[in-house]
Write a protein that holds these residues in place. Sequence first.
Motif, PDB file in Angstrom:
ATOM      1  N   ILE A  37       0.879  -1.169   0.000  1.00 30.80           N
ATOM      2  CA  ILE A  37       0.000   0.000   0.000  1.00 30.80           C
ATOM      3  C   ILE A  37       0.913   1.215   0.000  1.00 30.80           C
ATOM      4  O   ILE A  37       1.801   1.325   0.845  1.00 30.80           O
ATOM      5  N   GLU A  38       0.744   2.129  -0.963  1.00 32.68           N
ATOM      6  CA  GLU A  38       1.541   3.361  -1.013  1.00 32.68           C
ATOM      7  C   GLU A  38       0.634   4.545  -0.718  1.00 32.68           C
ATOM      8  O   GLU A  38      -0.417   4.694  -1.327  1.00 32.68           O
ATOM      9  N   ILE A  39       1.076   5.401   0.213  1.00 30.28           N
ATOM     10  CA  ILE A  39       0.293   6.566   0.628  1.00 30.28           C
ATOM     11  C   ILE A  39       1.097   7.815   0.269  1.00 30.28           C
ATOM     12  O   ILE A  39       2.274   7.923   0.616  1.00 30.28           O
ATOM     13  N   ALA A  40       0.452   8.738  -0.452  1.00 31.66           N
ATOM     14  CA  ALA A  40       1.118   9.963  -0.903  1.00 31.66           C
ATOM     15  C   ALA A  40       0.142  11.129  -0.843  1.00 31.66           C
ATOM     16  O   ALA A  40      -1.072  10.931  -0.784  1.00 31.66           O
ATOM     17  N   GLY A  41       0.671  12.342  -0.902  1.00 31.52           N
ATOM     18  CA  GLY A  41      -0.171  13.535  -0.956  1.00 31.52           C
ATOM     19  C   GLY A  41      -0.637  13.790  -2.374  1.00 31.52           C
ATOM     20  O   GLY A  41       0.096  13.533  -3.333  1.00 31.52           O
ATOM     21  N   ALA A  42      -1.857  14.308  -2.514  1.00 31.18           N
ATOM     22  CA  ALA A  42      -2.419  14.566  -3.843  1.00 31.18           C
ATOM     23  C   ALA A  42      -1.837  15.829  -4.461  1.00 31.18           C
ATOM     24  O   ALA A  42      -1.290  15.794  -5.563  1.00 31.18           O
ATOM     25  N   VAL A  43      -1.942  16.943  -3.774  1.00 27.89           N
ATOM     26  CA  VAL A  43      -1.471  18.219  -4.297  1.00 27.89           C
ATOM     27  C   VAL A  43      -0.205  18.639  -3.566  1.00 27.89           C
ATOM     28  O   VAL A  43       0.807  18.938  -4.177  1.00 27.89           O
ATOM     29  N   THR A  44      -0.271  18.635  -2.251  1.00 32.73           N
ATOM     30  CA  THR A  44       0.879  18.975  -1.417  1.00 32.73           C
ATOM     31  C   THR A  44       1.516  17.686  -0.939  1.00 32.73           C
ATOM     32  O   THR A  44       0.832  16.821  -0.392  1.00 32.73           O
ATOM     33  N   PRO A  45       2.820  17.528  -1.142  1.00 34.46           N
ATOM     34  CA  PRO A  45       3.466  16.290  -0.686  1.00 34.46           C
ATOM     35  C   PRO A  45       3.383  16.127   0.831  1.00 34.46           C
ATOM     36  O   PRO A  45       3.290  17.107   1.564  1.00 34.46           O
ATOM     37  N   LEU A  46       3.419  14.891   1.283  1.00 33.77           N
ATOM     38  CA  LEU A  46       3.523  14.621   2.708  1.00 33.77           C
ATOM     39  C   LEU A  46       4.876  15.129   3.191  1.00 33.77           C
ATOM     40  O   LEU A  46       5.842  15.125   2.435  1.00 33.77           O
ATOM     41  N   VAL A  47       4.946  15.569   4.433  1.00 36.52           N
ATOM     42  CA  VAL A  47       6.211  16.020   4.993  1.00 36.52           C
ATOM     43  C   VAL A  47       6.920  14.803   5.572  1.00 36.52           C
ATOM     44  O   VAL A  47       6.547  14.285   6.622  1.00 36.52           O
ATOM     45  N   LEU A  48       7.914  14.304   4.808  1.00 37.50           N
ATOM     46  CA  LEU A  48       8.647  13.096   5.166  1.00 37.50           C
ATOM     47  C   LEU A  48      10.135  13.359   5.050  1.00 37.50           C
ATOM     48  O   LEU A  48      10.566  14.186   4.257  1.00 37.50           O
ATOM     49  N   SER A  49      10.900  12.630   5.792  1.00 34.73           N
ATOM     50  CA  SER A  49      12.352  12.715   5.689  1.00 34.73           C
ATOM     51  C   SER A  49      12.838  11.631   4.728  1.00 34.73           C
ATOM     52  O   SER A  49      12.719  10.446   5.011  1.00 34.73           O
ATOM     53  N   GLY A  50      13.312  12.034   3.545  1.00 35.64           N
ATOM     54  CA  GLY A  50      13.911  11.086   2.624  1.00 35.64           C
ATOM     55  C   GLY A  50      12.997  10.478   1.588  1.00 35.64           C
ATOM     56  O   GLY A  50      13.336   9.453   1.006  1.00 35.64           O
ATOM     57  N   GLY A  51      11.842  11.058   1.309  1.00 36.83           N
ATOM     58  CA  GLY A  51      10.974  10.503   0.281  1.00 36.83           C
ATOM     59  C   GLY A  51       9.670  11.247   0.149  1.00 36.83           C
ATOM     60  O   GLY A  51       9.448  12.268   0.800  1.00 36.83           O
ATOM     61  N   THR A  52       8.786  10.716  -0.698  1.00 32.95           N
ATOM     62  CA  THR A  52       7.496  11.359  -0.951  1.00 32.95           C
ATOM     63  C   THR A  52       6.308  10.441  -0.690  1.00 32.95           C
ATOM     64  O   THR A  52       5.174  10.877  -0.752  1.00 32.95           O
ATOM     65  N   LYS A  53       6.583   9.148  -0.446  1.00 32.30           N
ATOM     66  CA  LYS A  53       5.514   8.173  -0.229  1.00 32.30           C
ATOM     67  C   LYS A  53       5.826   7.329   0.995  1.00 32.30           C
ATOM     68  O   LYS A  53       6.985   7.102   1.325  1.00 32.30           O
ATOM     69  N   ILE A  54       4.766   6.833   1.610  1.00 32.17           N
ATOM     70  CA  ILE A  54       4.904   5.884   2.707  1.00 32.17           C
ATOM     71  C   ILE A  54       4.361   4.555   2.226  1.00 32.17           C
ATOM     72  O   ILE A  54       3.296   4.495   1.617  1.00 32.17           O
ATOM     73  N   GLN A  55       5.105   3.483   2.478  1.00 30.43           N
ATOM     74  CA  GLN A  55       4.664   2.146   2.082  1.00 30.43           C
ATOM     75  C   GLN A  55       4.371   1.298   3.316  1.00 30.43           C
ATOM     76  O   GLN A  55       5.166   1.271   4.258  1.00 30.43           O
ATOM     77  N   LEU A  56       3.233   0.610   3.262  1.00 27.91           N
ATOM     78  CA  LEU A  56       2.875  -0.400   4.248  1.00 27.91           C
ATOM     79  C   LEU A  56       2.815  -1.720   3.498  1.00 27.91           C
ATOM     80  O   LEU A  56       2.255  -1.783   2.404  1.00 27.91           O
ATOM     81  N   ALA A  57       3.378  -2.790   4.057  1.00 32.64           N
ATOM     82  CA  ALA A  57       3.463  -4.028   3.282  1.00 32.64           C
ATOM     83  C   ALA A  57       3.192  -5.301   4.070  1.00 32.64           C
ATOM     84  O   ALA A  57       3.254  -6.385   3.511  1.00 32.64           O
TER      85      ALA A  57
END
Length: 88
Positions: A37-57
Motif C-alpha cells: 500500500i503506497e500513501i502519498a499527498g495529492a497536491v501537497t506532498p507529505l512532509v517526510l524525511s527522505g521521500g514522498t511516499k509511505i509504504q505499508l506491506a
Amino acid sequence: MNRVGNTTAAAIDIILYNGSIGQEIFFVYSEAQTGIIEIAGAVTPLVLSGGTKIQLAAQGDTIHLLCVNDGTGNGVWFLVGGTGYTIS
C-alpha cells in the motif's frame, strides 16, 4: 482509523488530499496478505524525511499522520509515527 490490505501483486495507491489543521489519520495494515500500500499527498506532498511516499506491506504496519499549519494557514500532512513502514 483506516484498515488497509492488498492481495494483489501491484501496489495500491492511497492519495491524501488537504486535511483540516489538527486532523489525524491512522492507517493500519490489518490483513494477512503482503501486497504493498503506497500513501502519498495529492497536491501537497507529505512532509517526510527522505521521500514522498509511505509504504505499508505487512500485517501490523501502521502510520499516524497529523495535519498541521504550514505557516501560511494551509494544512500539510506530517508523519507523527508508526511501525514497520517504509519511506520511498
